[in-house]
Design an enzyme around this catalytic site. Structure first.
Site, PDB file in Angstrom:
ATOM      1  N   HIS A 100       0.812  -1.219   0.000  1.00  0.00           N
ATOM      2  CA  HIS A 100       0.000   0.000   0.000  1.00  0.00           C
ATOM      3  C   HIS A 100       0.843   1.266   0.000  1.00  0.00           C
ATOM      4  CE1 HIS A 100      -3.561  -2.531   0.570  1.00  0.00           C
ATOM      5  NE2 HIS A 100      -4.131  -1.532  -0.051  1.00  0.00           N
ATOM      6  N   ASP A 104      -5.654   4.666   9.861  1.00  0.00           N
ATOM      7  CA  ASP A 104      -7.065   4.808   9.471  1.00  0.00           C
ATOM      8  C   ASP A 104      -7.574   3.575   8.736  1.00  0.00           C
ATOM      9  OD1 ASP A 104      -6.922   7.319  10.487  1.00  0.00           O
ATOM     10  OD2 ASP A 104      -6.836   8.340   8.553  1.00  0.00           O
ATOM     11  N   GLU A 131      -9.279  13.713  14.717  1.00  0.00           N
ATOM     12  CA  GLU A 131      -8.781  13.945  13.353  1.00  0.00           C
ATOM     13  C   GLU A 131      -9.539  15.135  12.770  1.00  0.00           C
ATOM     14  OE1 GLU A 131      -8.271  10.883  10.507  1.00  0.00           O
ATOM     15  OE2 GLU A 131      -6.983   9.652  11.789  1.00  0.00           O
TER      16      GLU A 131
HETATM   17  P1  FAD Z   1       4.322  -1.959   1.959  1.00  0.00           P
HETATM   18  O1  FAD Z   1       3.793  -0.891   1.111  1.00  0.00           O
HETATM   19  O2  FAD Z   1       4.256  -3.319   1.422  1.00  0.00           O
HETATM   20  O3  FAD Z   1       5.819  -1.611   2.420  1.00  0.00           O
HETATM   21  C1  FAD Z   1       6.159  -0.347   2.898  1.00  0.00           C
HETATM   22  C2  FAD Z   1       7.652  -0.276   3.228  1.00  0.00           C
HETATM   23  O4  FAD Z   1       7.925  -1.100   4.342  1.00  0.00           O
HETATM   24  C3  FAD Z   1       8.549  -0.779   2.108  1.00  0.00           C
HETATM   25  O5  FAD Z   1       9.750  -0.063   2.147  1.00  0.00           O
HETATM   26  C4  FAD Z   1       8.785  -2.223   2.477  1.00  0.00           C
HETATM   27  O6  FAD Z   1       9.977  -2.740   1.938  1.00  0.00           O
HETATM   28  C5  FAD Z   1       8.832  -2.142   3.988  1.00  0.00           C
HETATM   29  N1  FAD Z   1       8.344  -3.355   4.648  1.00  0.00           N
HETATM   30  C6  FAD Z   1       7.169  -3.981   4.455  1.00  0.00           C
HETATM   31  N2  FAD Z   1       7.081  -5.024   5.299  1.00  0.00           N
HETATM   32  C7  FAD Z   1       8.215  -5.036   6.015  1.00  0.00           C
HETATM   33  C8  FAD Z   1       8.727  -5.885   7.032  1.00  0.00           C
HETATM   34  N3  FAD Z   1       8.035  -6.931   7.491  1.00  0.00           N
HETATM   35  N4  FAD Z   1       9.943  -5.613   7.548  1.00  0.00           N
HETATM   36  C9  FAD Z   1      10.667  -4.551   7.100  1.00  0.00           C
HETATM   37  N5  FAD Z   1      10.241  -3.738   6.132  1.00  0.00           N
HETATM   38  C10 FAD Z   1       9.034  -3.979   5.598  1.00  0.00           C
HETATM   39  N6  FAD Z   1      -0.399   5.191   7.173  1.00  0.00           N
HETATM   40  C11 FAD Z   1      -0.541   5.708   8.398  1.00  0.00           C
HETATM   41  O7  FAD Z   1       0.424   5.845   9.141  1.00  0.00           O
HETATM   42  N7  FAD Z   1      -1.766   6.100   8.842  1.00  0.00           N
HETATM   43  C12 FAD Z   1      -2.892   5.935   8.109  1.00  0.00           C
HETATM   44  O8  FAD Z   1      -3.972   6.285   8.543  1.00  0.00           O
HETATM   45  C13 FAD Z   1      -2.764   5.363   6.824  1.00  0.00           C
HETATM   46  N8  FAD Z   1      -3.847   5.163   6.058  1.00  0.00           N
HETATM   47  C14 FAD Z   1      -3.700   4.586   4.828  1.00  0.00           C
HETATM   48  C15 FAD Z   1      -4.839   4.353   4.066  1.00  0.00           C
HETATM   49  C16 FAD Z   1      -4.721   3.744   2.827  1.00  0.00           C
HETATM   50  C17 FAD Z   1      -5.966   3.507   2.005  1.00  0.00           C
HETATM   51  C18 FAD Z   1      -3.449   3.399   2.330  1.00  0.00           C
HETATM   52  C19 FAD Z   1      -3.307   2.787   0.994  1.00  0.00           C
HETATM   53  C20 FAD Z   1      -2.318   3.639   3.081  1.00  0.00           C
HETATM   54  C21 FAD Z   1      -2.426   4.225   4.339  1.00  0.00           C
HETATM   55  N9  FAD Z   1      -1.318   4.488   5.139  1.00  0.00           N
HETATM   56  C22 FAD Z   1      -1.471   5.013   6.384  1.00  0.00           C
HETATM   57  C23 FAD Z   1       0.048   4.261   4.632  1.00  0.00           C
HETATM   58  C24 FAD Z   1       0.594   2.930   5.077  1.00  0.00           C
HETATM   59  O9  FAD Z   1       0.865   2.915   6.451  1.00  0.00           O
HETATM   60  C25 FAD Z   1       1.926   2.684   4.396  1.00  0.00           C
HETATM   61  O10 FAD Z   1       1.769   2.736   3.014  1.00  0.00           O
HETATM   62  C26 FAD Z   1       2.468   1.313   4.781  1.00  0.00           C
HETATM   63  O11 FAD Z   1       3.748   1.181   4.273  1.00  0.00           O
HETATM   64  C27 FAD Z   1       1.588   0.275   4.197  1.00  0.00           C
HETATM   65  O12 FAD Z   1       1.872  -0.979   4.737  1.00  0.00           O
HETATM   66  P2  FAD Z   1       2.077  -2.177   3.744  1.00  0.00           P
HETATM   67  O13 FAD Z   1       1.934  -3.391   4.574  1.00  0.00           O
HETATM   68  O14 FAD Z   1       1.211  -2.084   2.555  1.00  0.00           O
HETATM   69  O15 FAD Z   1       3.602  -1.905   3.376  1.00  0.00           O
END
Ligand code: FAD
Length: 529
Positions: free
Chosen positions: A92, A153, A272
């Protein structure tokens, strides 16, 4: 050496050679002993942003931490290898942060989704696999009457992914970001050894054991190790939530009320707010809020638009405690200065409250507006600059055509641990409050925003980020900087510590290539600085 170990080493050597070869990577699934590397998929080269699509050479679907450890240990043990590795949570990210061009993507969701609970008198926690999504942790913990204290969120994000950033939402003013609510981590990292090779080691770290690694990994953008397990602090879960929205036509009054509410953590559980730019932003953010909102703002004209603001807060309702939640809301709202009669309250289950963005997602999916470009920009803004930031923002958005949501809410600095890798604006003064502003834009190619339009939106966001950085001391959250020098500036005085952590835990710069912070370089140069 055991025969199976020898086979694995030989297999990985072949893998490294093939990844280093100038020829395109083999297309079929490859069985490298216990490490079953798979050919790339569309998922592995895309993310929520839909802006960058960097294909890896292979995908690893690990079945255990050991699989990840084996991969890192072989890659770091080879002087031939220039292969990079990105952990991918739910993908994400916006700007390819979990991608690895020509490298290996580790799909964290393939790890067994283990969650173990400890319920104690003083303290309760959950041990959670790094690829587990927060929604799953919520569902499981609620069965025990427990829940994590700090949220994002949206809950369809992984524990490892949000802990690599910070993890913020309306509870952050009270409990700190998610990274302030972790007791222990299991991390696969690449400690630098005396013989100048790394080693894929599985380390259990906490504030009292291997604290350097623990602090580095939290907010560490996936640069120092792969989180395979996290111990998350839990609290008693309320059954219901009283959720309130109040509207404002003046920015100063809106932020003053937000700051008032975050100064009352004994009464308020969530704060918020968002900008109401047009009918669409009023409607889209109301889908999960089941109140009959009778607010018919006059948005003015294109030349002279009227802008409104909505503050939302919530109070937890622990039904066995017999607290009068309505009375608490009454006490709070009497001190607020919102527009007359523009305050709405609803009661929802705690689960529905936390999972509110899922409803927005479903609605957007149903009209084909979820899988579109998302040129998002999130910034931490010092309190002293929040008015100027609002003006800068308004100079760069057209209220009548803006699609998406602009979130604004205050955070408190003392809830953040400055030993972690997260970057906040310098405090400058003794200001306790800072703001987060999320410009969560959608750009639909079928609605007329194709390549050119997307590039223009990205340019505008960069202008906002650069101007706010230089003039207001703001810092990007979930940052994206196209060049390493942009990252130097982003980190500022913290750069030295961040770079030293990289040298220590990932000397060959194998991890997290999608962030673009440390370009991969030859081993010979890896220990130079
Ligand atoms: P990914 O996108 O898969 O990875 C993000 C980063 O973390 C990359 O650099 C990846 O290599 C690294 N990573 C992933 N897993 C690991 C692991 N196990 N160990 C080490 N590194 C790792 N963020 C907020 O803080 N607050 C919010 O309210 C919020 N709302 C959101 C709402 C939506 C609809 C979306 C799409 C995103 C939102 N986000 C929010 C952002 C979100 O927290 C970040 O995009 C986060 O990185 C997403 O987690 P993911 O599991 O998809 O990580």
């Amino acid at each position: 050496m055991e025969v199976s170990m020898l086979c694995t080493r030989v297999s990985l050597l072949i893998l490294i050679l093939s990844l280093c070869s100038p020829y395109k990577f083999i297309q079929s699934p490859m069985d490298f002993g216990p490490l079953n590397l798979l050919p790339t998929t569309t998922t592995a080269s895309s993310d929520f942003g839909r802006i960058l699509f960097h294909a890896p050479a292979a995908v690893l679907k690990p079945q255990s931490s050991r699989d990840i450890s084996l991969l890192l240990s072989f890659l770091s043990g080879s002087s031939l290898s220039k292969v990079t590795v990105a952990a991918r949570g739910a993908g994400h990210s916006i700007h390819g942060q979990a991608q690895a061009l020509d490298g290996i993507v580790v799909e964290m969701c393939s790890l067994p989704a283990e969650i173990e609970f400890y319920k104690g008198g003083e303290i309760s926690y959950a041990d959670v696999s790094g690829g587990v999504m927060w929604i799953d942790l919520l569902e499981q913990s609620l069965k025990l009457g427990l829940a994590p204290r700090s949220w994002t969120d949206y809950l369809y994000l992984t524990v490892g992914g949000t802990l690599s950033n910070a993890g913020i939402s309306g509870q952050t003013f009270k409990h700190g970001p998610q990274i302030s609510n972790v007791l222990q981590l299991e991390v696969v990292t690449d400690f630098l050894l005396l013989c100048f090779t790394g080693r894929g080691e599985i380390v259990t770290c906490s504030p009292s054991k291997d604290a350097d690694l623990f602090n580095a990994v939290l907010g560490g953008l996936g640069q120092f190790g792969i989180i395979t397990r996290a111990r998350i602090l839990l609290q008693e879960a309320p059954q219901k939530v009283r959720w309130v929205r109040a509207f404002y036509d003046d920015f100063n009054t809106f932020t003053k009320d937000q700051e008032l509410l975050v100064s009352m953590p004994d009464l308020v559980d969530y704060v918020e707010g968002f900008i109401v730019l047009n009918e669409q932003s009023l409607h889209s953010s109301s889908i999960a809020f089941p109140a009959n909102v009778d607010f018919n703002p006059d948005f003015g004209t294109k030349k002279s638009p009227n802008i409104y603001y909505c503050m939302e807060f919530a109070v937890h309702d622990y039904q066995h405690k017999n607290t009068d939640v309505e009375q608490i809301v009454e006490v709070i709202s009497r001190q607020m200065s919102h527009m007359v009669s523009q305050l709405y309250t609803v009661e929802v289950s705690y689960f529905d409250f936390l999972n509110r963005v899922r409803m927005e997602e479903m609605s957007l999916r149903s009209i084909g507006l979820w899988e579109v470009h998302h040129p998002w920009l999130n910034m931490f803004v010092p309190k002293a600059g929040i008015n100027d930031f609002r003006d800068l923002l308004m100079d760069n958005v057209s209220p009548d055509s803006f699609e998406g949501l602009i979130l604004i809410y205050p955070l408190l600095r003392d809830k953040w641990d400055t030993n972690t890798s997260v970057v906040l604006p310098d405090s400058g003064s003794t200001e306790r409050v800072m703001y987060v502003v999320g410009i969560l834009r959608s750009a639909n190619p079928e609605g007329g925003c194709s390549h050119h339009c997307l590039q223009e939106l990205l340019r505008r966001h960069r202008r906002i980020a650069d101007t706010a950085g230089v003039h207001l001391g703001a810092k990007q959250y979930l940052a994206h900087h196209p060049t390493p020098s942009g990252w130097h500036q982003h980190f500022g005085w913290r750069w030295e510590r961040f770079a030293e952590r990289k040298t220590r835990f990932d000397p060959l710069r194998i991890l997290g290539p999608g962030q673009g912070i440390f370009p991969r370089r030859d081993d010979s140069a890896a220990y130079g600085s």
